[in-house]
Design a protein around this motif. Sequence first.
Motif, PDB file in Angstrom:
ATOM      1  N   ALA A 129       0.829  -1.213   0.000  1.00 24.25           N
ATOM      2  CA  ALA A 129       0.000   0.000   0.000  1.00 24.25           C
ATOM      3  C   ALA A 129       0.865   1.266   0.000  1.00 24.25           C
ATOM      4  O   ALA A 129       0.415   2.325  -0.433  1.00 24.25           O
ATOM      5  CB  ALA A 129      -0.929  -0.003   1.214  1.00 24.25           C
ATOM      6  N   PHE A 130       2.105   1.151   0.459  1.00 26.84           N
ATOM      7  CA  PHE A 130       3.030   2.289   0.522  1.00 26.84           C
ATOM      8  C   PHE A 130       3.748   2.535  -0.810  1.00 26.84           C
ATOM      9  O   PHE A 130       4.242   3.644  -1.056  1.00 26.84           O
ATOM     10  CB  PHE A 130       4.055   2.038   1.641  1.00 26.84           C
ATOM     11  N   LEU A 131       3.802   1.553  -1.682  1.00 26.79           N
ATOM     12  CA  LEU A 131       4.558   1.654  -2.941  1.00 26.79           C
ATOM     13  C   LEU A 131       4.168   2.846  -3.820  1.00 26.79           C
ATOM     14  O   LEU A 131       5.053   3.471  -4.410  1.00 26.79           O
ATOM     15  CB  LEU A 131       4.457   0.352  -3.732  1.00 26.79           C
ATOM     16  N   PRO A 132       2.890   3.217  -3.949  1.00 20.95           N
ATOM     17  CA  PRO A 132       2.563   4.388  -4.778  1.00 20.95           C
ATOM     18  C   PRO A 132       3.248   5.672  -4.321  1.00 20.95           C
ATOM     19  O   PRO A 132       3.569   6.526  -5.138  1.00 20.95           O
ATOM     20  CB  PRO A 132       1.031   4.496  -4.663  1.00 20.95           C
ATOM     21  N   GLN A 133       3.507   5.800  -3.033  1.00 20.12           N
ATOM     22  CA  GLN A 133       4.221   6.987  -2.556  1.00 20.12           C
ATOM     23  C   GLN A 133       5.661   6.986  -3.073  1.00 20.12           C
ATOM     24  O   GLN A 133       6.216   8.036  -3.403  1.00 20.12           O
ATOM     25  CB  GLN A 133       4.188   7.061  -1.034  1.00 20.12           C
ATOM     26  N   LEU A 134       6.262   5.816  -3.147  1.00 22.96           N
ATOM     27  CA  LEU A 134       7.627   5.732  -3.677  1.00 22.96           C
ATOM     28  C   LEU A 134       7.657   6.062  -5.163  1.00 22.96           C
ATOM     29  O   LEU A 134       8.631   6.644  -5.648  1.00 22.96           O
ATOM     30  CB  LEU A 134       8.219   4.349  -3.432  1.00 22.96           C
ATOM     31  N   ASP A 135       6.590   5.696  -5.884  1.00 27.43           N
ATOM     32  CA  ASP A 135       6.508   6.054  -7.308  1.00 27.43           C
ATOM     33  C   ASP A 135       6.622   7.563  -7.487  1.00 27.43           C
ATOM     34  O   ASP A 135       7.232   8.049  -8.430  1.00 27.43           O
ATOM     35  CB  ASP A 135       5.189   5.573  -7.921  1.00 27.43           C
ATOM     36  N   GLU A 136       6.043   8.301  -6.565  1.00 30.06           N
ATOM     37  CA  GLU A 136       6.091   9.762  -6.613  1.00 30.06           C
ATOM     38  C   GLU A 136       7.467  10.298  -6.225  1.00 30.06           C
ATOM     39  O   GLU A 136       7.948  11.273  -6.806  1.00 30.06           O
ATOM     40  CB  GLU A 136       5.039  10.326  -5.647  1.00 30.06           C
ATOM     41  N   LEU A 137       8.113   9.664  -5.261  1.00 31.45           N
ATOM     42  CA  LEU A 137       9.342  10.202  -4.679  1.00 31.45           C
ATOM     43  C   LEU A 137      10.624   9.786  -5.401  1.00 31.45           C
ATOM     44  O   LEU A 137      11.539  10.585  -5.545  1.00 31.45           O
ATOM     45  CB  LEU A 137       9.461   9.758  -3.209  1.00 31.45           C
ATOM     46  N   VAL A 138      10.721   8.531  -5.789  1.00 32.75           N
ATOM     47  CA  VAL A 138      11.982   7.985  -6.297  1.00 32.75           C
ATOM     48  C   VAL A 138      11.993   8.048  -7.817  1.00 32.75           C
ATOM     49  O   VAL A 138      11.332   7.267  -8.487  1.00 32.75           O
ATOM     50  CB  VAL A 138      12.200   6.535  -5.814  1.00 32.75           C
TER      51      VAL A 138
END
Length: 126
Positions: A84-93
Amino acid sequence: MTRLTGRALRLTVYIGEDDIWHHKPLYTEIVHRAHAAGLAGASVFRGIEGFGASSRIHTSRLLSLSEDLPVAVVVVDTEERVRAFLPQLDELVTEGLVTLDECEVIRYVGRSEESGESDVKGKKSL
């Protein structure tokens, strides 16, 4: 209360120490978002030498410039929470590597659980 034991998922984000998100280190933003998302914990590890997509070796050895050393942000939690946290990494990394590994948690005791106290929000820690 849910306690994190048994099967879990380890998320590792490999980035550079000099990577920035809105004038802050990227690793700091990842840790703060993981905390806000209620993940069990996150740790940042600074490497002493490594290379990535650029194929340029970064090192902290004496007589070398220690610039943009490798950094690994590691999060371990249930598979559901990590995914569930992976979409935030898509934005950041925008440049880096993200890996997911199944792992087994042997023991995790939060500080508030040891003392029998609740955390700031009134919930028990994982």
